[in-house]
Structures are given as C-alpha cells and as structure tokens.
Scaffold this active site. Structure first.
Site, PDB file in Angstrom:
ATOM      1  N   ALA A   1       0.839  -1.196   0.000  1.00 24.27           N
ATOM      2  CA  ALA A   1       0.000   0.000   0.000  1.00 24.27           C
ATOM      3  C   ALA A   1       0.875   1.248   0.000  1.00 24.27           C
ATOM      4  O   ALA A   1       2.011   1.241   0.492  1.00 24.27           O
ATOM      5  CB  ALA A   1      -0.925  -0.005   1.204  1.00 24.27           C
TER       6      ALA A   1
ATOM      7  N   ARG B   1       0.903   3.767   1.703  1.00 18.18           N
ATOM      8  CA  ARG B   1       1.311   4.311   3.004  1.00 18.18           C
ATOM      9  C   ARG B   1       2.582   3.640   3.530  1.00 18.18           C
ATOM     10  O   ARG B   1       3.194   4.123   4.484  1.00 18.18           O
ATOM     11  CB  ARG B   1       0.184   4.138   4.023  1.00 18.18           C
ATOM     12  CG  ARG B   1      -0.224   2.697   4.292  1.00 18.18           C
ATOM     13  CD  ARG B   1      -1.371   2.628   5.281  1.00 18.18           C
ATOM     14  NE  ARG B   1      -1.801   1.261   5.569  1.00 18.18           N
ATOM     15  CZ  ARG B   1      -2.685   0.591   4.846  1.00 18.18           C
ATOM     16  NH1 ARG B   1      -3.246   1.167   3.794  1.00 18.18           N
ATOM     17  NH2 ARG B   1      -3.017  -0.643   5.172  1.00 18.18           N
ATOM     18  N   TYR B   2       2.989   2.528   2.890  1.00 20.07           N
ATOM     19  CA  TYR B   2       4.198   1.817   3.317  1.00 20.07           C
ATOM     20  C   TYR B   2       5.399   2.117   2.420  1.00 20.07           C
ATOM     21  O   TYR B   2       6.531   2.108   2.888  1.00 20.07           O
ATOM     22  CB  TYR B   2       3.957   0.299   3.334  1.00 20.07           C
ATOM     23  CG  TYR B   2       2.871  -0.129   4.287  1.00 20.07           C
ATOM     24  CD1 TYR B   2       2.969   0.123   5.644  1.00 20.07           C
ATOM     25  CD2 TYR B   2       1.748  -0.799   3.826  1.00 20.07           C
ATOM     26  CE1 TYR B   2       1.974  -0.270   6.529  1.00 20.07           C
ATOM     27  CE2 TYR B   2       0.743  -1.199   4.696  1.00 20.07           C
ATOM     28  CZ  TYR B   2       0.860  -0.927   6.039  1.00 20.07           C
ATOM     29  OH  TYR B   2      -0.124  -1.309   6.910  1.00 20.07           O
ATOM     30  N   THR B   3       5.173   2.316   1.141  1.00 22.03           N
ATOM     31  CA  THR B   3       6.285   2.483   0.202  1.00 22.03           C
ATOM     32  C   THR B   3       6.752   3.934   0.170  1.00 22.03           C
ATOM     33  O   THR B   3       6.010   4.859   0.494  1.00 22.03           O
ATOM     34  CB  THR B   3       5.867   2.049  -1.209  1.00 22.03           C
ATOM     35  OG1 THR B   3       4.688   2.770  -1.593  1.00 22.03           O
ATOM     36  CG2 THR B   3       5.577   0.565  -1.251  1.00 22.03           C
TER      37      THR B   3
END
Length: 893
Positions: free
Chosen positions: A124, A126-128
């Site tokens: 997602a 929001r993680y990368t």
C-alpha cells in the site's frame, strides 16, 4: 413538496437529433481518452499522469540527493493539484515508473515492495517510499520552467502545470510505452540508451542517413528483462512502417544438477524471460501442460529465483530429450512470445503512427526548440545581470560624486533622479546603486565585479553564437547527448539472433538521378483553337489541348510594355490566371470576348478590338480558349475564408462600362466583398485526375478533387473549415504523385507527396490535416507543386536567394516540422517567399522602399541546405524585400 423547475416554458430545451448528440459526445469522449490518458507525447514520452507525478515530485523537492518520501504524500499532491482521478490509478502509474522489470531506465527510485515479475501487487502507498531517479531528474526536470516549456492551468485554474517536460533524452524510445485508447492502441518497446544516442548523433550529422545505417546503430529493442529476439524481419517492419511483430524468447541453459547423493539429472534452467511475461503464470502453465500429458519428460518444476535474478529449474527425466522439450515450451507457453509493435504517439496533440526515424526526428526538433528557448532565457538573464554589474563599476569609478549626491539628496528618489541625470544610468542601474552595500567599496569586491563582468561577457558571446549559428547549437546538442550517454548508458541486455529472412527484405528504392535537362511538367494549360467571329457571345464550348512545352511559355506584359507579375501569396504555379483569356464561342453568330486580369487585381471583359486598342499587341500574348456550356461561362474564385464562387463571365463589365475594371470580389455576392481573393482560374478538362491543394495559414492542408468545384451554388461553397483564427493562404493544382513543398519564414522547408497514403483526397465536408507545424514566431510563406527533380526558389527579406532541387528536401510525413534549408546571413533575416523556379522564369522583388527588381531564376545558384543563399539584390540599410511576384505565364494561342 418542492416546486418543479419548468424548463420547457422557460425556453431551456434545445431540440437536437439523437444520432448527432451521440456522435458528438462519443467523439469528445474518445479524444479525451486519447489525449488526456492513454497515449504518450512523442516529445517527452510521457502520458499526462506520469508527467504530473514527476512534476509534483519536483515541486516537493524529491531529488536523488534527498531522502525518500511516502508514496501516499506524492499521490495526494498529484490528486489535489493536477490529476483529479482515482488515487489507485495514480499509484499504479507511480509504481510502474519504479519497477526495473517494467522500465528500461526507471524514472523513480523506491524503497519497499513495488511488486515483482510474478505480478505480486505492490504494498500500500502508506508503506512504500519514493524519490526521483537520477536519470529522470536530470533528463526531464533539470531545465523545467515557463521560459523553456509551455505551462497551462490545472483542472481548477489554481495552479500552472507543464504541458510537456523539457526532455533531454527520447524517453518514449528508451522506456517504451503501452496504452489502449478508443479505436487505437500503442505498444512501443524499450531501447538501449547508448544505441539511441548514437542514432540521434548520426541523424544530426546526416539527416538523410540511410535506414540500413541507422538500424546498424539501433539494431533492435532492448528489453529490461533481457531475452533473445528471433530474427530481424519483425524489427525491420516495425522500424520502417510503425507496426511489426517481434518474436522474443527467454534465455535457458542445460545444466546437470545433483539429485540425491548419487544421481544426477539434466535440467533446463530459465534465467531470462520475454518482456512483460508473468513468471508465476509461466510456471503454472508448464505445470498444467505436464499434468495434462501435453509435455512429457519433465520430472520436477520449481522456482529458485531470488534478488540476484531469475532461476526457474525444470528437471528432466533420464530418458527425455531436452531439445524436444524446449521446443515444446517455446511453442506452447509464453517462454517465446511475440511483441506487437505499434509506434503510435501524440504529435501536436494528434495521434500519429510513425517510424523509428520519425520518432527520433520529432524528438530532435523538440530538443532544438527547448535548447533555443533555454539559451535565449539564459542570455536575457546574463544581459540583465551584466547591465547591473556595469552600473556598479561605473559607480565605483565615480564614487566620490556618488557619495556627494547621496549626502545632499533629500530622499532616495531625488538621489536616483540625480544619478540618471549626471551619469545616464538606467532605472534598474540607479536602483541597484542605491541598494549597493558598503562592502562593494573594498578593492576585493571591485575585483570580483570586474571578474564577473568579464565572465558574463564571455557567456553572452557564447550564447549569442549558439542562438545565431545552428551548427553550433547542434554541436552543443551532440555534446549533451554524449555526456548523458556516458553518465547513464549501459550494456545491451537483449540479444538479437540474425536468422535467415523469411521473405524479401524491403529496402528503400534509390532515387532516380537528377536530370536538369528533363522537360518539367507544364503547370499552365495551353489553349489553341481559332476563334469564329460570327459566333454568339455566350454559347461557349471547350477544346483543351496538351500543355505547352517549356520553351513556349511567355510572360504577360502591361500596357506600357513592362512585365506583368502576379503575387505569389495569391497564386501559385498551376493556379496563376492568364493576363488575357479569350473565350471563343462555337455558334456561327457569336462574338469572341477577352477576359483581362489587370496588374492591380481588377478584372474586365472586352471585345478583341477594344483589347487590342488598349494594349500593345506586339508585347502581349492572349490565351485563346473555347469552353463548353457547363463551365465555359464560369471562372472559379477562391477567397481567404475558404469559400469558392463561380464568377459568370457575362457579369464582368465591359471596358465601356468600367475602363479600369472592377475588383473581383465586387462581382461576387455581397457577403464576399470584404474578403481577399486567393486565386482565380478555369477548371481543367481532366477533372477526375486533377486535385486542388488548399493550404491554410496555420499549416493545415487538404487535397480536394477538382470535380468538387463544378457544382458551386450562387452563394458559394465552403471548401474547408478553420480552427481558431486560421484562413486559406495558398492553393494549387496537383496531379497524383506530384511533390508539394512548403516553407516557413524561419527557413524550414517540408516536402510531401500527393498520394492517397500521406495526403488522401477528401470531399468538401471532410476536415483538413496538419501538413506542417507552424510555430508562433513564424508564418508560412509559400506553396510549390513540382516534380521530383524540379527546383524551388527561396528568397529572404535581406535580398538573399537560392534554388533547391526538390529531391534534396527530405520527404516527410504530414504534421512534421520540416528541415532547415536556408542559412541566414543576419540574425533579423527571414524567408519571404517560396515558389517553383523553372529555367527562363523571371520573378519580381518588391521592397519596403517601393522599388521593384526583376530577377532571372537562371541567375540564382542551386545550393544545398547547408549553404547560404547568394545576395541577388542590393538593398539600403533599412530596406527589406517585402513581396515576391511571379510573371503571369501565358501559352501560345
């Protein structure tokens, strides 16, 4: 209950047919998808979403030397500022720019899970994390600015966004692209940077480089996943036509692996896959074929791939044939697949299928424009700075007087005014002196200013050289390309296997040798029929003979014996009206009439006796023509509005009524009297084989069968529609296969062939197409219709001219920029006219001082595009050539 809105009684309903509304709405939707989403721009190789992602990251400062930032932050900026669509679509586009197996030269760098070749989804947003890659930052964004590329308002007019990025490399060719629009698709393979740069440099040095030599420098696609291309036939088709199918195989090796402690087995090891092949799906397909018994001899199948590369192990049974199994894998699975090439991209906002050469030429033309804008912007900045430095140095030379003025001035405005009065400082210099800190008075600061002044002087000289000398500009472009190649180039990953050709290779046909003695095609019909003085006035029939030979062409003269010229801007080779056209009836009691076109643009109808009494018959030739009743009483008149009218011969006043004649537009319906006449002509006999070429000021062209002009109404008929403030500028007759040559005021020349592939014939209702891209700083100055070996003449405002053999002008596709064919002697020079230039022709040059010079075409040298023209007329310092006129050509009667 809410009160209903009564739209019917308020007159808000507009009646329209359903099919019209559906057609219009669908076309608008289709063009929105084509231009706004699915197809890349040929200049920077990006679709709008990719361009907006890169520009948003540039605004956030996510350069390669800065820390990574969350992808969610980037996606939010793109959505809020430039791309009001789904966040997932923006993130998917961002992910593809990071994936090394999707892009040959990824434009973004990433931290985290961005998916895999097994089609695993990325993490997602929001993680990368992401930031610009070095090649993307330098190659696309290092020169970004409104002075270099055009900007446009975003979707809510709150910000400006670039319409194109100033690409320094052809990323459309380097990274490729794919997309499905409405009714069309694109699928461009990636290429190797080293090879593409070598090809670009070769095209700069030799624009007419043969395809075979260009394809030796760029032998084929270079996929990020490697693989092996089977043969070059598909590459040749794709590069020369814009479409082709390239077979690509994965790379496999035969190894002997340990199975247990004592036994060994042969195994096929797959280390590279064809481009865009899903590894997990491939393994699944192989397992399915083995389970269904379609492939026998495979004992085990596993995936040993890791971060170091791909390794798919296919263990074989002891009695199996590895070669046979490998061939079955090629035939039944995607281990061998065909890459369908479609070189389709947006050129001037319109989808266009191109060859590889055309894509590279489009990039070079765009890069030349951006470099020119960049150098011009730098020159302006340096000139502004040196102006201030010069003011500071002058102030230091008179520092005591400066201090005295400041001490005695009541305020800053008075001191500024005194500076300007005593030392002739400009407004900006005076402001800079008032703001000069005291440290400028030190000796070290003075040396710094003198050093800066010398450095700025050198930079300004270099920039002026680059802007005024195109060779130096192209030299700088080549140096830049070689620097980028050295910095970002790498070795080829995809091998190319040169298999024997399965068919006859299509090679370019060598052009015929130039033969200057060949009879050129006649551009003016020759009419030879004896008049019958007893025939009635208006019963006219036509008998048109073959065109006159070149030696029989005569030049019309005015009543005082001087040459009679027709403006090139109004008439071209085959549409030039005759000086006098004698219409001969075929009835026994008729009287011949003479239609005379005067030098002032007026027209009148005379009897032969009146015509002979008002002209020097020894110095003028008359075209004698008999015409049939269908078109014999009509002349066709084209106006700048694109409308065509039939002018009735009987409506032209006789000499007794109006001795000076009347303007042609006054003889047309009232609404046309404020319009300008582009050309006046009689239709040819072979209507089915002749076409009318219509060219607008904005470079749009249309090839119309001459038969479309035979049924004009009394109110006239529109032959083409215009966009914005466009207008009809030139017209000419052309046969199938004729060469159409266009030129702009900046010296760019473009050649098209009148054929059904490049320039299809259309009816009156059909839209025109873009023949040549006309920049804002230039205008079209001429249209010529010639044969391949015929010459054209270019004349500049400062009196320089040269002839070009049509064959030496690169044959182009509609919508291209053309080729610079005229090297100007001075910075402020410009082309004022292009026309056909046959031997023995004479043209007239009109100057801003009201002078007129006659010029023999034979005295103008035939030169190449690299050579400067020859000075053909001496002008005063402030005098310029403003117009070029052709003689009105006549044939023996």
């Amino acid at each position: 209950m809410a009160k209903q809105l009564d739209v019917i009684s308020a007159g808000q309903v507009i009646s329209t047919s359903l099919h019209t509304e559906m057609q219009q709405s669908y076309l608008e939707y289709a063009m929105s998808v084509i231009v706004g989403r699915a197809l890349p721009d040929v200049r920077d190789g990006l679709k709008p979403v990719h361009r907006r992602i890169l520009y948003a990251m540039h605004e956030l400062g996510l350069t390669p030397d800065r820390p990574y930032r969350k992808c969610a932050r980037v996606v939010g900026d793109v959505l809020g500022k430039y791309h009001p669509h789904g966040d997932q679509s923006v993130y998917d586009a961002l992910v593809r720019l990071v994936q090394e197996f999707s892009s040959r030269y990824p434009l973004l760098g990433g931290h985290g899970n961005f998916g895999s070749i097994d089609a695993d989804p990325p993490a997602a947003m929001r993680y990368t994390e992401t930031r610009l890659a070095a090649v993307g930052n330098e190659g696309l964004l290092s020169e970004i600015g409104e002075a270099i590329v055009d900007f446009a308002p975003n979707f809510d007019n709150s910000q400006q966004e670039p319409t194109v990025l100033p690409a320094q490399l052809p990323f459309l060719v380097l990274n490729g692209s794919n997309g499905i629009a409405v009714g069309m698709a694109t699928n461009i393979p990636p290429h190797n940077l080293n090879e593409v740069v070598d090809g670009l440099v070769a095209l700069i040095d030799k624009p007419d480089l043969a395809d075979e030599k260009l394809f030796k420098l760029i032998p084929g696609p270079d996929f990020p996943t490697g693989g092996e291309i089977q043969g070059t036939d598909g590459i040749w088709d794709a590069y020369t036509t814009g479409r082709g199918s390239i077979p690509v195989r994965g790379i496999s090796n035969l190894e002997e692996i340990q199975h247990g402690k004592k036994r060994k087995r042969n195994a096929i090891i797959i280390t590279e896959l064809p481009y865009q092949v899903n590894k997990a799906s491939l393994i699944e397909k192989i397992a399915e074929l083995v389970n269904h018994g379609k492939i026998e001899g495979i004992a085990d199948l596993r995936d040993e791939s890791d971060r170091d590369g791909i390794r798919v192990v296919i263990e074989l049974r002891r009695d199996s044939n590895p070669d046979k199994i490998l061939q079955q894998l090629y035939r039944m699975t995607s281990l061998q697949s065909n890459f369908g090439v479609i070189f389709l991209a947006l050129v001037n906002g319109q989808p266009k299928q191109m060859t590889l050469r055309q894509m590279l030429e489009e990039f070079l033309a765009f890069r030349e424009i951006t470099l020119t804008r960049r150098y011009r912007h730098e020159l302006e900045q340096h000139e502004t700075r040196i102006h201030l430095v010069d003011g500071w140095l002058q102030a230091l030379d008179h520092i005591d007087q400066i201090i005295t003025i400041l001490r005695n001035a009541p305020d800053g405005s008075s001191a500024k005014l005194e500076f300007q009065n005593q030392f002739d400082f400009s407004d900006r210099q005076a402001d800079a002196i008032l703001g000069m800190p005291l440290r400028r008075l030190t000796g070290m600061e003075r040396k710094n200013l003198e050093g800066e002044f010398a450095e700025l002087t050198t930079k300004i000289t270099d920039l002026q050289t680059l802007l005024n000398d195109r060779k130096e500009l192209l030299k700088a472009l080549k140096q830049e390309l070689r620097r980028l190649k050295k910095q970002y180039g790498d070795d080829r990953r995809t091998r190319i296997l040169n298999l024997p050709s399965t068919g006859e290779r299509r090679r370019p046909v060598a052009p015929p040798p130039v033969n200057f003695e060949r009879d050129r095609p006649a551009r003016q019909p020759s009419f030879t029929t004896e008049p019958n003085p007893d025939a009635p006035d208006l019963e006219l029939t036509a008998e048109v003979e073959a065109p006159a030979a070149p030696a029989e062409r005569n030049i019309g003269r005015n009543t005082d014996g001087t040459l009679n010229f027709a403006p090139i801007a109004q008439v071209t080779a085959r549409t030039m009206p005759a000086k006098a056209l004698k219409l001969v009836p075929d009835e026994p009691n008729g009287t011949p009439v003479v239609i005379e076109f005067l030098a002032n643009g007026n027209v009148r109808r005379l009897t032969p006796e009146a015509f002979n009494a008002n002209s020097e018959s020894d110095n003028i030739e008359v075209i004698t023509q008999t015409l049939d009743s269908a078109i014999g009483q009509m002349l066709t008149v084209l106006l700048h509005t694109g409308k065509a009218y039939n002018l009735i011969v009987k409506a032209i006043p006789r000499i007794e009524v109006e001795p000076e004649g009347l303007p042609i537009v006054q003889l047309l319906p009232g609404g046309a009297q404020a319009d300008r006449v582009i050309s006046t002509f009689t239709l040819p006999e072979n209507l089915d084989e002749t076409f009318v070429i219509l060219l607008t000021a904005q470079g749009r062209i249309k090839r119309l069968p001459a038969s479309e002009l035979t049924d004009l109404s009394n109110r006239g008929v529109s032959l083409l529609k215009f966009k914005d403030e466009d207008e009809l500028r030139f017209s000419a007759f052309a046969d199938l296969g004729d060469q159409i040559v266009l030129a702009t005021s900046t010296g760019r020349v473009l050649r098209l062939e009148a054929n059904d592939q490049l320039l299809p014939a259309t009816n009156r209702a059909a839209a025109s197409i873009q023949a040549m891209r006309v920049l804002k700083s230039e205008q079209l100055v001429g249209l010529g219709v010639t044969g391949t070996v015929d010459p054209v003449l270019l004349v500049s405002a400062t009196g320089y001219a040269k002839r070009l053999i049509t064959q030496s002008i690169k044959l182009s596709q509609p919508g291209e920029l053309g080729t610079h064919m005229f090297q100007f002697a001075t910075k402020d020079d410009a082309i004022v006219a292009l026309t056909t230039a046959f031997p023995d022709d004479i043209v007239s040059l009109q100057t801003s001082a009201g002078k007129q010079f006659e010029l023999s075409v034979d005295d103008v040298p035939t030169l190449s595009k690299e050579q400067k023209g020859e000075l053909v007329v001496e002008l005063a310092d402030d005098e310029r050539v403003t117009a070029v006129y052709l003689p009105i050509l006549l044939a023996e009667g």
